[in-house]
Design a protein around this motif. Structure first.
Motif: not given
Length: 465
Positions: A432-439
């Motif tokens: 998965k490529n987590f979004s900046a907001d998720e990270i």
């Protein structure tokens, strides 16, 4: 064109025949395994679901073979499914009957695949149209998992609404012999345990640095650089074994290793015991606490291990949240925990958020190719202990308590920043490529895991002894 149409018709016909054969049950049914008396009604339902939906890949020897199982390609696919399924999750007759308990690891893995709809795999479902769990079946299993966790001693200090969580609060106190703890503390900080009297256990596991040295690799005697990152000593009592590769069965076995390692503390245990025997305080303490043997290697390592058992860091903001204090976390931190639960708790579960299993580094994408550089012997991980190929690149899952202080990250200490570590884990372990907001939200949650030692926040410790 006629040939192409013929081939397409042939393939479609074969596909339908194979699939219909499964729907009609021509692959046979196992005799149902009865759940033993005294088992909860919830598990009776769960066992039935598992026997209907999971047996083919996760119960070696009980697999219901379809009529085409001996065909060359089909046989290879089936064998591969069974091998992969049994590597991660085995359901034995004793599990189905309730005679054998589900471990916290099994509960975590089962919950993860249900929440993420990862099981059964898509390829399996193309040939087993009724293989998916229904919404009701999923809810039945998830409800049972929560109740099972609520019965575990780890959940004793959780508020009622949080007893089913995959993570539990650390205990506010640990019952240990205070005199052994004090003796072990003294030994842990004593440079007499090194070959040239310059290093102590605390040199690589500083209590004011999150229980680590906050360096990529350890620095040993005469400035020698070690090959691997020093894991935290805090909350290490929750590890199923010690060291990244699990070569030490417990804290006492771990305490013996670095002292005699020529690249670490570079000492000889017989000489260490001789030096310690020249200290009257030590001889007196060991005579009192270990009257039968006195000052020996076994008793020195035992005292250090008891001290390390005391290095539990409770009362983080997240612990307060699990104890029912909703305001302990802000909305972003709570959202981060939900993301963490959905993605990470098949490995990072339990009171320490890890330490309870070995996992391959690079499940979905080659971590070492991403990292670059040559592979080292230590990159082999658990394989160095077992010599089993399946364990190559597998490491003991690190605990995440106080993770904002235990940088740099991973066994090779290759990443300094926590957001980057989260990003890499998403790609390599989950695909998965987590979004900046998720990270950002997951990092916000992870920072709530910083706890206290002797009543003071680890982030404020200077140089505790």
């Amino acid at each position: 064109m006629k040939i192409i149409r013929f081939i397409l018709v042939l393939v479609l016909t074969g596909f339908l025949l194979f699939s219909i054969s499964n729907l009609l049950g021509v692959n046979g049914e196992n005799n149902p395994i009865a759940v033993q008396s005294g088992t909860s009604r919830d598990y009776v339902k769960v066992s039935r679901i598992l026997q209907n939906k999971c047996v083919d890949c996760h119960s070696p020897g009980m697999t219901r073979m379809p009529i085409y199982s001996e065909l060359p390609i089909a046989r290879q696919l089936i064998e591969n499914d069974i091998q992969q399924g049994s590597e991660r999750f085995i359901l034995s007759p004793g599990i189905y009957s309730g005679k054998e308990p589900f471990t916290p690891l099994m509960l975590a893995r089962l919950e993860h695949v249900i929440i993420n709809n990862n099981m059964p795999p898509a390829l399996y479902l193309t040939m087993h149209w009724n293989g998916s769990l229904s919404a009701d079946e999923k809810q039945t299993v998830l409800t049972w998992i929560a109740k099972e966790r609520g019965r575990h001693p780890w959940s004793n200090e959780s508020a009622e609404g949080y007893k089913g969580e995959p993570v539990q609060p650390l205990p506010l106190s640990v019952e240990l012999n205070p005199e052994k703890v004090a003796l072990g503390n003294q030994l842990f900080h004593d440079t007499l345990l090194s070959g040239d009297n310059t290093l102590s256990c605390a040199s690589c596991h500083a209590l004011n640095k999150g229980g680590t040295d906050q360096a990529q690799v350890a620095t040993g005697i005469r400035g020698q650089q070690g090959p691997i990152n020093s894991p935290t000593v805090y909350n290490a009592m929750y590890n199923l074994a010690q060291f990244w590769d699990g070569r030490a069965k417990d804290l006492q076995a771990q305490a013996a290793g670095p002292v005699a390692n020529p690249v670490e503390m570079g000492a000889d245990w017989d000489k260490v015991i001789t030096k310690l025997n020249q200290d009257s305080d030590y001889t007196s303490a060991f005579s009192k606490l270990y009257p039968e043997q006195g000052l020996t290697k076994a008793n020195v390592t035992d005292a250090i291990a008891v001290f390390e058992e005391s290095l539990v860091t409770p009362n983080s903001r997240f612990d307060q949240y699990l104890r029912g204090h909703e305001a302990a976390l802000n909305p972003d931190e709570k959202a981060g925990y939900e993301l963490f639960k959905n993605n990470c708790t098949s490995c990072h579960f339990g009171p320490a958020l890890g330490g309870l299993s070995y996992e391959k580094m690079g499940v979905k994408q080659d971590y070492f190719a991403m990292r670059g550089g040559d592979l080292t012997e230590d990159d082999n991980g658990r394989y160095n202990v077992t010599k089993n190929e399946i364990d190559r690149y597998a490491f003991k899952v690190p605990v995440l308590r106080n993770v904002e202080l235990t940088y740099p990250y991973f066994h090779d200490g290759s990443v300094n920043e926590l957001p980057e570590a989260v990003r890499i884990m998403g790609i390599t372990q989950l695909g998965k490529n987590f979004s900046a907001d998720e990270i950002d939200k997951m990092v916000a949650f992870l920072k709530t895991l910083t706890g206290e030692y002797q009543g003071a926040s680890l982030s404020s410790l200077k140089d505790p002894q």
